[in-house]
Design a protein around this motif. Structure first.
Motif, PDB file in Angstrom:
ATOM      1  N   ALA A  15      12.758 -20.654   0.796  1.00 21.04           N
ATOM      2  CA  ALA A  15      13.680 -21.755   0.505  1.00 21.04           C
ATOM      3  C   ALA A  15      12.882 -22.921  -0.057  1.00 21.04           C
ATOM      4  O   ALA A  15      12.127 -23.566   0.659  1.00 21.04           O
ATOM      5  CB  ALA A  15      14.421 -22.161   1.768  1.00 21.04           C
ATOM      6  N   ASP A  16      13.025 -23.157  -1.358  1.00 22.56           N
ATOM      7  CA  ASP A  16      12.285 -24.258  -1.961  1.00 22.56           C
ATOM      8  C   ASP A  16      13.034 -25.581  -1.844  1.00 22.56           C
ATOM      9  O   ASP A  16      12.534 -26.612  -2.250  1.00 22.56           O
ATOM     10  CB  ASP A  16      11.950 -23.958  -3.421  1.00 22.56           C
ATOM     11  CG  ASP A  16      13.182 -23.631  -4.239  1.00 22.56           C
ATOM     12  OD1 ASP A  16      14.241 -23.428  -3.644  1.00 22.56           O
ATOM     13  OD2 ASP A  16      13.065 -23.579  -5.477  1.00 22.56           O
ATOM     14  N   ILE A  17      14.252 -25.548  -1.315  1.00 26.02           N
ATOM     15  CA  ILE A  17      14.958 -26.782  -1.003  1.00 26.02           C
ATOM     16  C   ILE A  17      15.300 -26.756   0.481  1.00 26.02           C
ATOM     17  O   ILE A  17      15.395 -25.696   1.096  1.00 26.02           O
ATOM     18  CB  ILE A  17      16.236 -26.966  -1.844  1.00 26.02           C
ATOM     19  CG1 ILE A  17      17.255 -25.886  -1.513  1.00 26.02           C
ATOM     20  CG2 ILE A  17      15.922 -26.995  -3.310  1.00 26.02           C
ATOM     21  CD1 ILE A  17      18.608 -26.163  -2.097  1.00 26.02           C
ATOM     22  N   TYR A  18      15.472 -27.914   1.033  1.00 23.43           N
ATOM     23  CA  TYR A  18      15.763 -28.016   2.451  1.00 23.43           C
ATOM     24  C   TYR A  18      17.185 -28.507   2.652  1.00 23.43           C
ATOM     25  O   TYR A  18      17.822 -29.016   1.736  1.00 23.43           O
ATOM     26  CB  TYR A  18      14.782 -28.975   3.127  1.00 23.43           C
ATOM     27  CG  TYR A  18      13.360 -28.480   3.086  1.00 23.43           C
ATOM     28  CD1 TYR A  18      12.957 -27.440   3.904  1.00 23.43           C
ATOM     29  CD2 TYR A  18      12.440 -29.039   2.220  1.00 23.43           C
ATOM     30  CE1 TYR A  18      11.652 -26.977   3.861  1.00 23.43           C
ATOM     31  CE2 TYR A  18      11.138 -28.583   2.177  1.00 23.43           C
ATOM     32  CZ  TYR A  18      10.752 -27.546   3.006  1.00 23.43           C
ATOM     33  OH  TYR A  18       9.481 -27.089   2.964  1.00 23.43           O
ATOM     34  N   LEU A  19      17.660 -28.359   3.866  1.00 25.37           N
ATOM     35  CA  LEU A  19      19.007 -28.819   4.180  1.00 25.37           C
ATOM     36  C   LEU A  19      19.151 -30.317   3.966  1.00 25.37           C
ATOM     37  O   LEU A  19      20.194 -30.789   3.524  1.00 25.37           O
ATOM     38  CB  LEU A  19      19.354 -28.457   5.623  1.00 25.37           C
ATOM     39  CG  LEU A  19      19.555 -26.977   5.907  1.00 25.37           C
ATOM     40  CD1 LEU A  19      19.751 -26.754   7.394  1.00 25.37           C
ATOM     41  CD2 LEU A  19      20.721 -26.440   5.135  1.00 25.37           C
TER      42      LEU A  19
END
Length: 122
Positions: A15-19
């Motif tokens: 996951a290269d983006i986070y919540l």
């Protein structure tokens, strides 16, 4: 690949983006959409379509494609619900008054019933 587990690890991406990144992106759309929706009512529909699409995209990506993101606490959501949403509603009300007041100034009518009751537009 010989096993399902091996295929899953080959297919899975980090996951290269986070919540928190997705949350701030959604909050930007929420604030900007609600802030200017009195002047541009089509922003209600655009925001609705964006939230529905973002929900399905995030659901697909977070559950099927990306590796589990790092754990986050519920304090971020609590902050958004307690601070950002009420502040945005207040700003929406202020902008409604400002937009309707600008219409009254252009017409040289002073404070009309439309500008006084513009809070109903929210």
């Amino acid at each position: 690949a010989r096993t399902q587990r091996t295929m899953n690890t080959l297919y899975k991406r980090e996951a290269d983006i986070y919540l928190s990144f997705r949350l701030q992106l959604v909050c930007k759309f929420f604030v900007c959409g609600l802030l200017y929706s009195t002047a541009f009512p089509c922003l209600y529909m655009i925001g609705c379509v964006m939230f529905i699409a973002a929900s399905w995209v995030d659901r697909w990506n977070f559950l099927r494609v990306w590796a589990p993101p790092p754990p986050t606490s519920d304090r971020i959501i609590a902050l958004v619900a307690r601070v950002l949403v009420p502040l945005t509603v207040l700003l929406h009300t202020y902008m409604a008054l400002a937009f309707f007041r600008a219409i009254d100034i252009d017409r040289h009518t002073g404070w009309s019933v439309a500008s006084i009751l513009s809070c109903v537009a929210i």
